[in-house]
Scaffold this motif. Structure first.
Motif, PDB file in Angstrom:
ATOM      1  N   GLN A  71       0.835  -1.198   0.000  1.00 23.54           N
ATOM      2  CA  GLN A  71       0.000   0.000   0.000  1.00 23.54           C
ATOM      3  C   GLN A  71       0.875   1.256   0.000  1.00 23.54           C
ATOM      4  OE1 GLN A  71      -2.788  -0.018   3.229  1.00 23.54           O
ATOM      5  NE2 GLN A  71      -3.971   1.682   2.400  1.00 23.54           N
ATOM      6  N   ALA A  77      -3.439   6.749  -3.896  1.00 27.67           N
ATOM      7  CA  ALA A  77      -4.149   7.127  -2.668  1.00 27.67           C
ATOM      8  C   ALA A  77      -3.998   8.620  -2.362  1.00 27.67           C
ATOM      9  CB  ALA A  77      -3.644   6.291  -1.494  1.00 27.67           C
ATOM     10  N   LEU A  78      -2.928   9.236  -2.860  1.00 30.02           N
ATOM     11  CA  LEU A  78      -2.723  10.671  -2.625  1.00 30.02           C
ATOM     12  C   LEU A  78      -3.851  11.492  -3.229  1.00 30.02           C
ATOM     13  CD1 LEU A  78       1.067  11.172  -3.478  1.00 30.02           C
ATOM     14  CD2 LEU A  78       0.042  11.015  -1.212  1.00 30.02           C
ATOM     15  N   GLN A  83     -11.500  10.561   3.604  1.00 29.23           N
ATOM     16  CA  GLN A  83     -10.706  10.627   4.825  1.00 29.23           C
ATOM     17  C   GLN A  83     -10.616   9.314   5.590  1.00 29.23           C
ATOM     18  OE1 GLN A  83      -8.667  13.144   5.543  1.00 29.23           O
ATOM     19  NE2 GLN A  83      -9.434  13.688   3.534  1.00 29.23           N
ATOM     20  N   ASP A  84     -11.392   8.362   5.223  1.00 32.12           N
ATOM     21  CA  ASP A  84     -11.394   7.129   6.020  1.00 32.12           C
ATOM     22  C   ASP A  84     -10.282   6.181   5.571  1.00 32.12           C
ATOM     23  OD1 ASP A  84     -13.878   5.254   4.191  1.00 32.12           O
ATOM     24  OD2 ASP A  84     -12.861   7.108   3.632  1.00 32.12           O
ATOM     25  N   TYR A  85      -9.770   5.450   6.534  1.00 29.44           N
ATOM     26  CA  TYR A  85      -8.715   4.484   6.233  1.00 29.44           C
ATOM     27  C   TYR A  85      -9.351   3.244   5.624  1.00 29.44           C
ATOM     28  CZ  TYR A  85      -5.295   0.795   6.895  1.00 29.44           C
ATOM     29  OH  TYR A  85      -4.459  -0.247   6.699  1.00 29.44           O
TER      30      TYR A  85
ATOM     31  N   LEU B  38      -3.586  20.238  -4.534  1.00 28.30           N
ATOM     32  CA  LEU B  38      -3.388  18.978  -3.829  1.00 28.30           C
ATOM     33  C   LEU B  38      -2.297  19.135  -2.771  1.00 28.30           C
ATOM     34  CD1 LEU B  38      -3.719  15.919  -3.411  1.00 28.30           C
ATOM     35  CD2 LEU B  38      -2.151  15.546  -5.317  1.00 28.30           C
ATOM     36  N   SER B  41      -3.428  20.965   0.292  1.00 26.61           N
ATOM     37  CA  SER B  41      -4.288  20.154   1.148  1.00 26.61           C
ATOM     38  C   SER B  41      -3.469  19.164   1.984  1.00 26.61           C
ATOM     39  CB  SER B  41      -5.334  19.478   0.257  1.00 26.61           C
ATOM     40  OG  SER B  41      -5.574  18.184   0.646  1.00 26.61           O
ATOM     41  N   ILE B  42      -2.478  18.534   1.376  1.00 25.47           N
ATOM     42  CA  ILE B  42      -1.659  17.569   2.119  1.00 25.47           C
ATOM     43  C   ILE B  42      -0.733  18.285   3.104  1.00 25.47           C
ATOM     44  CG2 ILE B  42       0.099  15.762   1.938  1.00 25.47           C
ATOM     45  CD1 ILE B  42      -0.978  15.111  -0.859  1.00 25.47           C
ATOM     46  N   PHE B  57       2.508  12.961   5.019  1.00 22.73           N
ATOM     47  CA  PHE B  57       2.617  12.032   3.900  1.00 22.73           C
ATOM     48  C   PHE B  57       1.913  10.729   4.241  1.00 22.73           C
ATOM     49  CE2 PHE B  57       4.244  10.948  -0.113  1.00 22.73           C
ATOM     50  CZ  PHE B  57       4.737   9.649  -0.089  1.00 22.73           C
ATOM     51  N   ALA B  60      -1.807  11.193   4.129  1.00 24.60           N
ATOM     52  CA  ALA B  60      -2.346  11.227   2.764  1.00 24.60           C
ATOM     53  C   ALA B  60      -2.392   9.842   2.138  1.00 24.60           C
ATOM     54  CB  ALA B  60      -1.509  12.165   1.898  1.00 24.60           C
ATOM     55  N   LEU B  61      -1.374   9.031   2.449  1.00 29.09           N
ATOM     56  CA  LEU B  61      -1.273   7.720   1.821  1.00 29.09           C
ATOM     57  C   LEU B  61      -2.152   6.672   2.496  1.00 29.09           C
ATOM     58  CD1 LEU B  61       0.471   7.076  -0.595  1.00 29.09           C
ATOM     59  CD2 LEU B  61       2.279   6.350   0.930  1.00 29.09           C
ATOM     60  N   PHE B  62      -2.141   6.678   3.820  1.00 29.44           N
ATOM     61  CA  PHE B  62      -2.843   5.631   4.558  1.00 29.44           C
ATOM     62  C   PHE B  62      -4.061   6.136   5.320  1.00 29.44           C
ATOM     63  CE2 PHE B  62       0.570   2.937   3.564  1.00 29.44           C
ATOM     64  CZ  PHE B  62       1.780   3.533   3.924  1.00 29.44           C
ATOM     65  N   LYS B  63      -4.306   7.443   5.273  1.00 23.28           N
ATOM     66  CA  LYS B  63      -5.370   8.072   6.071  1.00 23.28           C
ATOM     67  C   LYS B  63      -5.097   7.831   7.555  1.00 23.28           C
ATOM     68  CE  LYS B  63      -6.927   8.651   2.009  1.00 23.28           C
ATOM     69  NZ  LYS B  63      -6.256   9.709   1.245  1.00 23.28           N
TER      70      LYS B  63
END
Lengths: 197, 213
Positions: A71, A77-78, A83-85, B38, B41-42, B57, B60-63
């Motif tokens: 992942q 994903a960026l 907002q949810d995982y 973008l 926002s990040i 980071f 953004a990638l994994f929430k």
């Protein structure tokens, strides 16, 4: 004189003038063309076809191909504004023969009243809004990672992630006997594993 | 007075003229501006300082800002070219450029080589691949014995390590990837083609006349 039937109304010129029939499928968010496209796209780019001809065995994944599943390497994903995982990809290992894994998965899908299609070691499962679950599509593929050791990769192709998670949980509980769980032990891994693992 | 964005562009660290960034990358000026949306926002998600730190980071990638991941760390390090510990806007655009669909395979293969060369030795060593494979297995909650991991590595190196010196050099990597094109799947982000629709940049924030793009 009898009351006109629904059919009679539908066939009447008065009714047909400017009539556009309601298409019940429109509410479904799943566009199967997209699912098909994803399916075909995965086949082309996901793991290259090597020596195996059709019917010979699942595709073999090398270490780097496995690594690309992370992942942490999925930068798309960026661009995801939610907002949810969410884990959109999930996988497990099995020591069952590959064909039996496929058959077991197909069976689970059928008992869940889902639509199943498979080609070699790739399975596409779809659910419509008629089920208790909302519309969604899942692609499952079986890969060989080592002799007699297979990795089953399950990924969401379309639909709500919540539905996907519900499906994956159910799938895993019904496939409990197929999923390989190495024996837990307090000792270090190299001591608790046998040579056949 | 409500038309002006809250983050004045000139005060964003590392902010570079979109025209310059566009000339150095595969992005058009409007696309660079969309990337700025973008980026904003990040980079403001944890600390609003116009820079992306590791937590942002990860978020953004994994929430999940606390999620540690070997591969995300590698990507972060490669974005952070000047090793400042943070990613500025210029870094962001230049790094994402490599993932653009129209950028050459050559550049993508080079990037992926450096990505896997964990210690920057110029070679992808077996122990590095082992470390990455174990990280992937752990992330996937898959457990395999050490013997099995070694078997997978054996098979991989058999194919990739042509001169059998226990490590993969750049040329061997290029050959290996041409035979396994799926390895470059992660190096292209189709989303980058639609960036202006996903992240619309308001016209009155634009510094450049649209006709010039």
């Amino acid at each position: 004189m009898q009351r006109i039937t629904i059919e009679g109304i539908k066939n009447d010129a008065w009714f047909r003038r400017n009539y556009v029939a309601v298409r019940h499928g429109d509410e479904e968010k799943v566009d199967l063309n997209d699912v098909n496209a994803v399916f075909d796209d995965i086949e082309e780019q996901y793991v290259s076809e090597k020596v195996e001809g059709a019917g010979r065995g699942p595709l073999i994944m090398n270490a780097f191909e496995m690594i690309t599943l992370s992942q942490g390497l999925n930068l798309s994903a960026l661009f995801d504004r939610r907002q949810d995982y969410v884990k959109r990809q999930t996988r497990f290992v099995s020591r069952y023969p590959a064909r039996k894994i496929v058959a077991a998965i197909q069976e689970v899908a059928v008992t869940m009243a889902l639509k199943v299609q498979s080609r070699n070691y790739k399975i596409r499962i779809e659910g419509g809004s008629s089920n208790k679950m909302g519309p969604f599509a899942v692609v499952i593929e079986v890969f060989e990672v080592a002799p007699a050791l297979f990795m089953v990769d399950v990924r969401k192709a379309a639909g709500e992630t919540l539905e996907y998670h519900k499906f994956y949980k159910t799938l895993c509980s019904k496939l409990d006997h197929v999923i390989w769980k190495p024996t837990e032990g307090g000792a270090r891994p190299s001591l608790t594993r046998t040579a056949t693992c | 007075m409500g038309c002006v964005g809250s983050t004045s562009r000139k005060h964003v660290p590392g902010y570079e003229d979109p025209v310059i960034l566009a000339s150095e990358t595969a992005f058009s000026v409007s696309e660079v501006e969309a990337l700025f949306e973008l980026f904003k926002s990040i980079s403001s998600s944890v600390i609003d300082d116009g820079l992306i730190n590791k937590e942002e980071f990860q978020l953004a990638l994994f929430k999940n800002k606390r999620k540690e991941n070997l591969f995300a760390n590698r990507i972060f390090d490669m974005f952070d070219v000047k090793q400042k510990g943070v990613i500025d806007f210029g870094d962001f655009v230049r790094a994402l450029n490599v993932f653009h669909p129209s950028v050459s395979q050559e550049e993508k293969i080079d990037f992926s080589f450096k990505l896997h060369d964990l210690h920057g030795t110029g070679f992808i060593e077996r122990k590095e691949v082992k470390q990455m494979l174990i990280a992937l297995l752990s992330e996937s909650e898959m457990r395999l014995s050490d013997e099995t991991v070694e078997l997978i590595l054996d098979k991989t190196f058999q194919e990739a390590d042509v001169d059998k010196d226990g490590k993969i050099d750049k040329l061997e990597w290029h050959n290996f990837v041409s035979h396994n094109p799926s390895l470059l799947k992660i190096m292209t982000l189709p989303y980058l083609r639609d960036i202006t629709t996903t992240f619309p940049s308001f016209v009155f924030n634009s510094e450049v006349d649209d006709i010039a793009t």
